[in-house]
Motif scaffolding. Sequence first.
Motif, PDB file in Angstrom:
ATOM      1  N   LEU A   1       5.021  14.536   1.595  1.00 57.76           N
ATOM      2  CA  LEU A   1       5.104  13.634   2.743  1.00 57.76           C
ATOM      3  C   LEU A   1       3.766  12.938   2.930  1.00 57.76           C
ATOM      4  O   LEU A   1       2.734  13.581   3.131  1.00 57.76           O
ATOM      5  CB  LEU A   1       5.484  14.421   3.998  1.00 57.76           C
ATOM      6  CG  LEU A   1       5.676  13.642   5.301  1.00 57.76           C
ATOM      7  CD1 LEU A   1       6.683  12.519   5.136  1.00 57.76           C
ATOM      8  CD2 LEU A   1       6.098  14.591   6.426  1.00 57.76           C
ATOM      9  N   ILE A   2       3.798  11.614   2.866  1.00 52.85           N
ATOM     10  CA  ILE A   2       2.583  10.799   2.946  1.00 52.85           C
ATOM     11  C   ILE A   2       2.606   9.977   4.227  1.00 52.85           C
ATOM     12  O   ILE A   2       3.569   9.254   4.488  1.00 52.85           O
ATOM     13  CB  ILE A   2       2.486   9.852   1.734  1.00 52.85           C
ATOM     14  CG1 ILE A   2       2.505  10.637   0.417  1.00 52.85           C
ATOM     15  CG2 ILE A   2       1.236   8.970   1.828  1.00 52.85           C
ATOM     16  CD1 ILE A   2       2.756   9.779  -0.807  1.00 52.85           C
ATOM     17  N   GLY A   3       1.578  10.086   5.030  1.00 48.28           N
ATOM     18  CA  GLY A   3       1.448   9.276   6.236  1.00 48.28           C
ATOM     19  C   GLY A   3       0.722   7.980   5.917  1.00 48.28           C
ATOM     20  O   GLY A   3      -0.417   8.011   5.439  1.00 48.28           O
ATOM     21  N   GLN A   4       1.371   6.848   6.141  1.00 50.84           N
ATOM     22  CA  GLN A   4       0.783   5.558   5.800  1.00 50.84           C
ATOM     23  C   GLN A   4      -0.134   5.040   6.908  1.00 50.84           C
ATOM     24  O   GLN A   4       0.264   4.931   8.065  1.00 50.84           O
ATOM     25  CB  GLN A   4       1.872   4.517   5.527  1.00 50.84           C
ATOM     26  CG  GLN A   4       1.384   3.085   5.414  1.00 50.84           C
ATOM     27  CD  GLN A   4       0.411   2.878   4.257  1.00 50.84           C
ATOM     28  OE1 GLN A   4       0.381   3.667   3.317  1.00 50.84           O
ATOM     29  NE2 GLN A   4      -0.380   1.822   4.325  1.00 50.84           N
ATOM     30  N   VAL A   5      -1.367   4.742   6.545  1.00 50.30           N
ATOM     31  CA  VAL A   5      -2.317   4.064   7.436  1.00 50.30           C
ATOM     32  C   VAL A   5      -2.813   2.831   6.691  1.00 50.30           C
ATOM     33  O   VAL A   5      -3.343   2.946   5.579  1.00 50.30           O
ATOM     34  CB  VAL A   5      -3.507   4.967   7.814  1.00 50.30           C
ATOM     35  CG1 VAL A   5      -4.494   4.188   8.687  1.00 50.30           C
ATOM     36  CG2 VAL A   5      -3.034   6.226   8.529  1.00 50.30           C
TER      37      VAL A   5
ATOM     38  N   ASP B   1       0.834  -1.202   0.000  1.00 48.41           N
ATOM     39  CA  ASP B   1       0.000   0.000   0.000  1.00 48.41           C
ATOM     40  C   ASP B   1       0.874   1.258   0.000  1.00 48.41           C
ATOM     41  O   ASP B   1       0.589   2.233  -0.697  1.00 48.41           O
ATOM     42  CB  ASP B   1      -0.917  -0.015   1.229  1.00 48.41           C
ATOM     43  CG  ASP B   1      -1.996   1.057   1.171  1.00 48.41           C
ATOM     44  OD1 ASP B   1      -2.245   1.594   0.088  1.00 48.41           O
ATOM     45  OD2 ASP B   1      -2.591   1.352   2.229  1.00 48.41           O
ATOM     46  N   SER B   2       1.951   1.233   0.778  1.00 44.26           N
ATOM     47  CA  SER B   2       2.851   2.383   0.875  1.00 44.26           C
ATOM     48  C   SER B   2       3.504   2.694  -0.470  1.00 44.26           C
ATOM     49  O   SER B   2       3.487   3.828  -0.945  1.00 44.26           O
ATOM     50  CB  SER B   2       3.942   2.122   1.922  1.00 44.26           C
ATOM     51  OG  SER B   2       3.388   1.948   3.203  1.00 44.26           O
ATOM     52  N   LEU B   3       4.085   1.679  -1.087  1.00 41.32           N
ATOM     53  CA  LEU B   3       4.806   1.906  -2.340  1.00 41.32           C
ATOM     54  C   LEU B   3       3.862   2.196  -3.504  1.00 41.32           C
ATOM     55  O   LEU B   3       4.228   2.924  -4.438  1.00 41.32           O
ATOM     56  CB  LEU B   3       5.697   0.704  -2.662  1.00 41.32           C
ATOM     57  CG  LEU B   3       7.122   0.796  -2.093  1.00 41.32           C
ATOM     58  CD1 LEU B   3       7.128   0.883  -0.570  1.00 41.32           C
ATOM     59  CD2 LEU B   3       7.978  -0.369  -2.567  1.00 41.32           C
TER      60      LEU B   3
ATOM     61  N   ILE C   1       8.045  11.015   0.212  1.00 40.22           N
ATOM     62  CA  ILE C   1       8.356  10.128   1.333  1.00 40.22           C
ATOM     63  C   ILE C   1       7.045   9.551   1.840  1.00 40.22           C
ATOM     64  O   ILE C   1       6.086  10.298   2.088  1.00 40.22           O
ATOM     65  CB  ILE C   1       9.058  10.863   2.485  1.00 40.22           C
ATOM     66  CG1 ILE C   1      10.417  11.409   2.049  1.00 40.22           C
ATOM     67  CG2 ILE C   1       9.228   9.930   3.701  1.00 40.22           C
ATOM     68  CD1 ILE C   1      11.101  12.255   3.113  1.00 40.22           C
ATOM     69  N   VAL C   2       6.986   8.245   1.995  1.00 43.37           N
ATOM     70  CA  VAL C   2       5.857   7.640   2.686  1.00 43.37           C
ATOM     71  C   VAL C   2       6.396   7.092   4.001  1.00 43.37           C
ATOM     72  O   VAL C   2       7.403   6.399   4.034  1.00 43.37           O
ATOM     73  CB  VAL C   2       5.162   6.546   1.836  1.00 43.37           C
ATOM     74  CG1 VAL C   2       6.099   5.427   1.480  1.00 43.37           C
ATOM     75  CG2 VAL C   2       3.929   6.013   2.545  1.00 43.37           C
ATOM     76  N   SER C   3       5.745   7.477   5.102  1.00 43.18           N
ATOM     77  CA  SER C   3       6.258   7.156   6.431  1.00 43.18           C
ATOM     78  C   SER C   3       5.204   6.478   7.283  1.00 43.18           C
ATOM     79  O   SER C   3       4.041   6.901   7.325  1.00 43.18           O
ATOM     80  CB  SER C   3       6.720   8.446   7.130  1.00 43.18           C
ATOM     81  OG  SER C   3       7.103   8.177   8.468  1.00 43.18           O
ATOM     82  N   LEU C   4       5.647   5.428   7.989  1.00 45.05           N
ATOM     83  CA  LEU C   4       4.764   4.756   8.937  1.00 45.05           C
ATOM     84  C   LEU C   4       4.620   5.560  10.223  1.00 45.05           C
ATOM     85  O   LEU C   4       3.708   5.313  11.013  1.00 45.05           O
ATOM     86  CB  LEU C   4       5.307   3.361   9.280  1.00 45.05           C
ATOM     87  CG  LEU C   4       5.605   2.411   8.132  1.00 45.05           C
ATOM     88  CD1 LEU C   4       5.969   1.033   8.681  1.00 45.05           C
ATOM     89  CD2 LEU C   4       4.444   2.325   7.167  1.00 45.05           C
ATOM     90  N   LYS C   5       5.529   6.505  10.438  1.00 47.35           N
ATOM     91  CA  LYS C   5       5.569   7.259  11.691  1.00 47.35           C
ATOM     92  C   LYS C   5       5.013   8.671  11.565  1.00 47.35           C
ATOM     93  O   LYS C   5       4.917   9.386  12.571  1.00 47.35           O
ATOM     94  CB  LYS C   5       7.006   7.323  12.207  1.00 47.35           C
ATOM     95  CG  LYS C   5       7.639   5.955  12.453  1.00 47.35           C
ATOM     96  CD  LYS C   5       6.892   5.160  13.495  1.00 47.35           C
ATOM     97  CE  LYS C   5       7.573   3.825  13.778  1.00 47.35           C
ATOM     98  NZ  LYS C   5       6.859   3.049  14.808  1.00 47.35           N
ATOM     99  N   TYR C   6       4.663   9.078  10.374  1.00 48.48           N
ATOM    100  CA  TYR C   6       4.020  10.379  10.162  1.00 48.48           C
ATOM    101  C   TYR C   6       2.518  10.142  10.159  1.00 48.48           C
ATOM    102  O   TYR C   6       1.978   9.487   9.265  1.00 48.48           O
ATOM    103  CB  TYR C   6       4.472  11.000   8.846  1.00 48.48           C
ATOM    104  CG  TYR C   6       3.814  12.330   8.533  1.00 48.48           C
ATOM    105  CD1 TYR C   6       4.189  13.490   9.211  1.00 48.48           C
ATOM    106  CD2 TYR C   6       2.821  12.419   7.569  1.00 48.48           C
ATOM    107  CE1 TYR C   6       3.593  14.699   8.924  1.00 48.48           C
ATOM    108  CE2 TYR C   6       2.218  13.626   7.274  1.00 48.48           C
ATOM    109  CZ  TYR C   6       2.600  14.768   7.953  1.00 48.48           C
ATOM    110  OH  TYR C   6       2.003  15.981   7.672  1.00 48.48           O
ATOM    111  N   VAL C   7       1.844  10.625  11.167  1.00 49.64           N
ATOM    112  CA  VAL C   7       0.417  10.334  11.346  1.00 49.64           C
ATOM    113  C   VAL C   7      -0.433  11.321  10.545  1.00 49.64           C
ATOM    114  O   VAL C   7      -0.387  12.531  10.780  1.00 49.64           O
ATOM    115  CB  VAL C   7       0.021  10.400  12.831  1.00 49.64           C
ATOM    116  CG1 VAL C   7      -1.475  10.084  12.989  1.00 49.64           C
ATOM    117  CG2 VAL C   7       0.870   9.439  13.653  1.00 49.64           C
ATOM    118  N   ASP C   8      -1.181  10.806   9.596  1.00 50.64           N
ATOM    119  CA  ASP C   8      -2.146  11.603   8.840  1.00 50.64           C
ATOM    120  C   ASP C   8      -3.526  11.318   9.426  1.00 50.64           C
ATOM    121  O   ASP C   8      -4.120  10.272   9.159  1.00 50.64           O
ATOM    122  CB  ASP C   8      -2.090  11.229   7.358  1.00 50.64           C
ATOM    123  CG  ASP C   8      -3.010  12.090   6.505  1.00 50.64           C
ATOM    124  OD1 ASP C   8      -3.861  12.804   7.065  1.00 50.64           O
ATOM    125  OD2 ASP C   8      -2.885  12.034   5.264  1.00 50.64           O
TER     126      ASP C   8
END
Length: 330
Positions: free
Chosen positions: A274-278, A133-135, A230-237
């Motif tokens: 910057l993309i927050g991954q959920v 999903d992230s990529l 950047i897609v980040s697991l730690k950046y909360v959207d």
Amino acid sequence: MKAIIRRKAGKEFSTMVVQQIESSKVQSGELKIKMASSRINPVDMDLMKGFPSLKYKNPQIGGIDGAGIVMEMGPDVTGFRIGDKVFFYRLFSDIGTWAEEITIKAGDCAKLPENIDVHEAGAIALPLLTAYDSLKQLNARRGQKILIHGVGGGVGFQALLVAKQIGLYVVGTAGQGDKNELVKAGLDQFIDYKTQDFTKVLKTNEVDYVFDTLGDEILKKSIALQPKKIVSLKYVDVNQMHKAGVNLPGIMKWLMKLMMGKFTKAARKNNVQLIGQVTGANGLMLKQAIELVRNAFVSRTYTFLTLSEIEKNGLNKHSIGKIIQYTPIG
């Protein structure tokens, strides 16, 4: 049947016990699964200590992903048969995989290819779905370059497999002990996070994308490299939390945005998206992910725990990354 249940909210799995409970009856649109395995994820510990706006049963079965064999189907289920090997990931609001038998929405499940063992599948459901999903959100093109942080970890390793199938050149940070396995899996450039600073190894604009599994200073330094995205697991959207079945109250949204503000500002300054991954429960996407990597799938070594061992020793923060085994392997 035996299940690992939460008696009440508590830190580091301190309130989790193995207990005999009744097996659930399958409902319309559901599958009943004889569990083979499930992973102990970082998010499992977070959910068991309590999460804003989520109210769980008492007792509540733990666990958010896993794999097993279909033993019964409810009305209105299509695309599955009894005996199918499947794996799955659930919503934060619909957890419960740490049991010998579970019921789950058929739409959250995907069938396994013949070449992937059902016990190992329980170790990769959440990591693979998250990586895919992230990529996918990057819309990357063949030949472009991506930096994956923590490429030796559960999610990072699956991201490597996905990235190589997309046709990307992959740079990864990891420990020296993982290097040989990573290179065999297709890693193009290895950076030892203990002895090398990735910002010194890579030039500004050298990578097109970054997949961040670590956050904090790593995320700040990654933004300074000025990739396209950047897609980040730690950046909360907060606007994406609904994908996981979470409806945050207004004050929590405000606080989360405030906490993420330094990253948002830095990304804007460096012209980085910057993309927050959920990650949400999505059987169709899980099917797409496993079909993408099935022919390049790399089996890994895992530490398995039986219910008897957990009943005797319990779970704690050091259990994260280990796999719960419900049926004999082999």
